[in-house]
Design a protein around this motif. Sequence first.
Motif, mmCIF file in Angstrom:
data_model
loop_
_atom_site.group_PDB
_atom_site.id
_atom_site.type_symbol
_atom_site.label_atom_id
_atom_site.label_comp_id
_atom_site.label_asym_id
_atom_site.label_seq_id
_atom_site.Cartn_x
_atom_site.Cartn_y
_atom_site.Cartn_z
ATOM 1 N N TYR A 110 0.844 -1.201 0.000
ATOM 2 C CA TYR A 110 0.000 0.000 0.000
ATOM 3 C C TYR A 110 0.879 1.252 0.000
ATOM 4 O O TYR A 110 0.646 2.184 -0.762
ATOM 5 C CB TYR A 110 -0.921 -0.013 1.227
ATOM 6 N N ASN A 111 1.909 1.228 0.836
ATOM 7 C CA ASN A 111 2.824 2.376 0.895
ATOM 8 C C ASN A 111 3.539 2.606 -0.435
ATOM 9 O O ASN A 111 3.899 3.721 -0.767
ATOM 10 C CB ASN A 111 3.860 2.180 1.992
ATOM 11 N N ARG A 122 -1.061 -9.168 -4.134
ATOM 12 C CA ARG A 122 0.234 -9.179 -3.446
ATOM 13 C C ARG A 122 0.143 -9.879 -2.092
ATOM 14 O O ARG A 122 0.982 -10.674 -1.707
ATOM 15 C CB ARG A 122 0.727 -7.749 -3.218
ATOM 16 N N VAL A 123 -0.927 -9.521 -1.344
ATOM 17 C CA VAL A 123 -1.091 -10.064 0.002
ATOM 18 C C VAL A 123 -1.188 -11.582 -0.042
ATOM 19 O O VAL A 123 -0.490 -12.288 0.680
ATOM 20 C CB VAL A 123 -2.347 -9.463 0.676
ATOM 21 N N ALA A 159 5.649 -9.057 0.571
ATOM 22 C CA ALA A 159 4.526 -8.545 -0.208
ATOM 23 C C ALA A 159 4.939 -7.391 -1.110
ATOM 24 O O ALA A 159 4.278 -7.096 -2.094
ATOM 25 C CB ALA A 159 3.405 -8.099 0.722
ATOM 26 N N SER A 160 6.053 -6.730 -0.808
ATOM 27 C CA SER A 160 6.542 -5.652 -1.674
ATOM 28 C C SER A 160 7.338 -6.208 -2.856
ATOM 29 O O SER A 160 7.909 -5.433 -3.614
ATOM 30 C CB SER A 160 7.423 -4.692 -0.879
ATOM 31 N N VAL C 185 9.841 2.159 8.229
ATOM 32 C CA VAL C 185 10.378 2.920 7.093
ATOM 33 C C VAL C 185 10.802 1.950 5.991
ATOM 34 O O VAL C 185 10.574 2.184 4.805
ATOM 35 C CB VAL C 185 11.570 3.803 7.526
ATOM 36 N N SER C 186 11.369 0.812 6.390
ATOM 37 C CA SER C 186 11.764 -0.190 5.400
ATOM 38 C C SER C 186 10.566 -0.739 4.655
ATOM 39 O O SER C 186 10.681 -1.229 3.543
ATOM 40 C CB SER C 186 12.494 -1.352 6.071
ATOM 41 N N ARG C 187 9.391 -0.697 5.293
ATOM 42 C CA ARG C 187 8.180 -1.157 4.605
ATOM 43 C C ARG C 187 7.451 0.015 3.943
ATOM 44 O O ARG C 187 6.267 -0.064 3.649
ATOM 45 C CB ARG C 187 7.238 -1.853 5.598
ATOM 46 N N GLY C 188 8.166 1.111 3.797
ATOM 47 C CA GLY C 188 7.610 2.211 3.013
ATOM 48 C C GLY C 188 6.856 3.257 3.809
ATOM 49 O O GLY C 188 6.249 4.150 3.234
#
Lengths: 282, 298, 269
Positions: A110-111, A122-123, A159-160, C185-188
Amino acid sequence: MSLTVKKLSFTYNPGLPTEAKALQNVSFNAEKGEILSIVGHTGSGKSTLAMHLNGLLVPQSGEVIVDGLKTDSEPNNLKKIRQCVGLVFQYPEQQIFAETVRDEISFGPYNWGKRGEALEERVFEAMDLIGLDNSFASANPFLLSGGEKRRVAIASVLASEPGYLVLDEPTAGLDFTGVCELTLLLRSMSEKGICVIHITHDLELALNISDRILIISEGTVTAYGTPSEISEMLSNINVKGLILPDILSLSYELKKTGSIENLTSDPYRLAEQIKAAKMRCR
Amino acid sequence: MAPVSAMLPRWRLYSWSNNLMSSGTTLYLKGAEFQYPDNEKKVLKGIDLEIRAGEWIALLGPNGSGKSTLLKLFNALLLPSQGCCFIDGINTNETKSVALIRSKVSIVFQNPEDQIVASVVEEDTAFGPENLGLRSDEIKIRVKEALISVGLWEKRKHAVSSLSGGQKQRLALAGVFAIRPGSLLLDEAMSMLDPASRKSFLDLIKREHSSGCTIVQVTHRLDEILNSDRTVVITDGQISWQGKTENFLSISENELKDMGFAKPPVAVLKEELVKSGIIPGSTRSDIGEIRKKLCLLQ
Amino acid sequence: MSLIKGVTLGQYIPADSFIHKLDPRCKLLITVLSMILIFISGSFPAMAMWASLIIFTAKRSQIPAKALIKSAKPILVLIIFTSLLNIFFTGGSNIIFSIGPLKASVEGTVTALRMGLRLYLLVLFTALLTFTTSPSELSDGLEAAFGPLTRFGFPAHEVAMMMTIALRFIPTLFEETERIINAQVSRGADFVSGGLIKRAKAYIPVLIPLFVLVFKRADTLASAMEARCYRGGKGRVRMYPLTWGSAENKALTAFVVFSAAVISLNRCM
């Protein structure tokens, strides 16, 4: 396409009385599809190194290059790099905050701008990768067992869809079954073409699961190579704070006396060699 | 960090004189069950276990099997909901004896951060004796002994936050030593340490044990239990295996794997060498001993 | 991680001095008395005397002048602000200058200077206390000082123990917060862009794990303290019991004589 660290140095609190050199002139290269273990004792600088790999820390000198992008460049690149290099901290279950497993895992994508179906996809892919079936999606992550929580946390990084996965001490606190599952997972990640960078203080584990090993001590690289090369190297150098596996150190002694030929950390192989030596004596 | 062996002769001067001569405590559980108030599931389902004074018990089991709960019964942090628990013959449910029980049975937890109370090394070590209400000079002697024995005497005035993880865990151990307990419970006390710190921590436990202290050690790693006398496996709140540690370690690798344990490489090596008649079957699963036996043969 | 390794125990500067060794109760008493006296004796010569006492004490306890000057920095803004208020709102006939409706008078400036100096001296006195007294001594001293209040239900021991634990856990929680922030932060996670509400919301993924961790930690710490025979303040003693001896009597006497001198000086002026 690779992750390259060139002559990286880093000092905490430079110029202050609390100044501490964490990294000095560290260089290495990690390729897609391999498991690289970074082995060092507590305080060797391995965690500082990990934070350099996705730009949480920026090199004071030297550089870190991910797929051609330097970590000390503009914020836009940094965003791309963080998406590309997944960082799993020690005890990652401590970062869990969401009410459901689905929400927790979707935090990363999401980010990075994924929405709707793409996000959902993705999830579930990440859950699938990590071996959590779909029924977990609506579960409360805080009520899961320790091992399951850790898997959720790792899935939330996967997931990223990172090309590089950096894990700091991922097996800490897990029981044997958990360790086995995790090492299998790392192997399957690398087979999918992801570069797995596994940071640990456990040389024995590293020798068993890695393609290449980097040994770091007091901020500098003391050995770098394949497990068998590392076994060879460690018979000649003494690394501060590094405890050799019992079997390996026994095999050094036996090789020195000429009883066996090959260094090994595998007890079966060592036993075989000892047997063979005994046969020769008779 | 000074090697433990280098500290030994000095430590001997401050040996636990009167206390350790009186040796370890006996721990006894009879039909012990435990259930948390707001949970239907029983964590422990009828445990019978007798631990003799000076014995070293390895307590194994998968995550969530009830090992940690069991340890807490032994120093009255929890009381059995059924059955009973005796420490040197004292029932842990006697409220007036709780202080006595806790001075006999000490526990070291997994994370050193969770058990260090004061900000300065020596002040934390003094915490236990201070609670016991000892005389000031007695506390000072105990703190000195305890800090010397774990190799932190030089750092007695340092801030806790300046210590490394391994040092913090040794400080937690010193805090317990200063109480001079007859038995020591270790709740995965080495799981957060790196191999070097783990080794020096284990050496301290060995020394405590050799001076008569009862040890009950909860762990996942079989390479930490090689020195224990007896192994008890808990599965789902019940004892599922119990016997001499050497016998436990000679269970085959696959069977151990099914039970959820990794057979230590040293035990594998010993077994292979015994099988082919190179070393005698009486050899312990200890790299030093295997090395000695191999040298003798050459 | 090591970023906050520099965080020290309060402001304590260890040294082997007569003042460091004084009973914390004695130092607390002197500090409180001097605070009151500084407010009573407001003349400039009296304040000069107080300043000289501070300089003398700092010298004797080997506190570097730099540290002393720096200690007042955080509330310097406050001092300047109150001084400005005084300059413009005291009123008085001898106007020096005016900005619009605001008029600065000679009287106002004098009051402002006096107030500013007073505040500054107060800060320096408390700084001296924390420089020469370790946090645990300080909490011991407070516990003893508030001891009589326990009769009225004041939890003196508990407050002191809370202070000890809080000081112990500040560095640990710093590290933990840093790690959680880094993980998110690493996860955005993005804490810098967007409006105020968006940024506040961005901290939820940091605060929730931190709370969970703190509660867990508190739970184990409570068990660990109990296991180490802690039963509250009852029956608990200290390794270094507080001792009020001749040194404390001398220090207190000297302080009283000094104060008397300052007060009489203040009267005469």
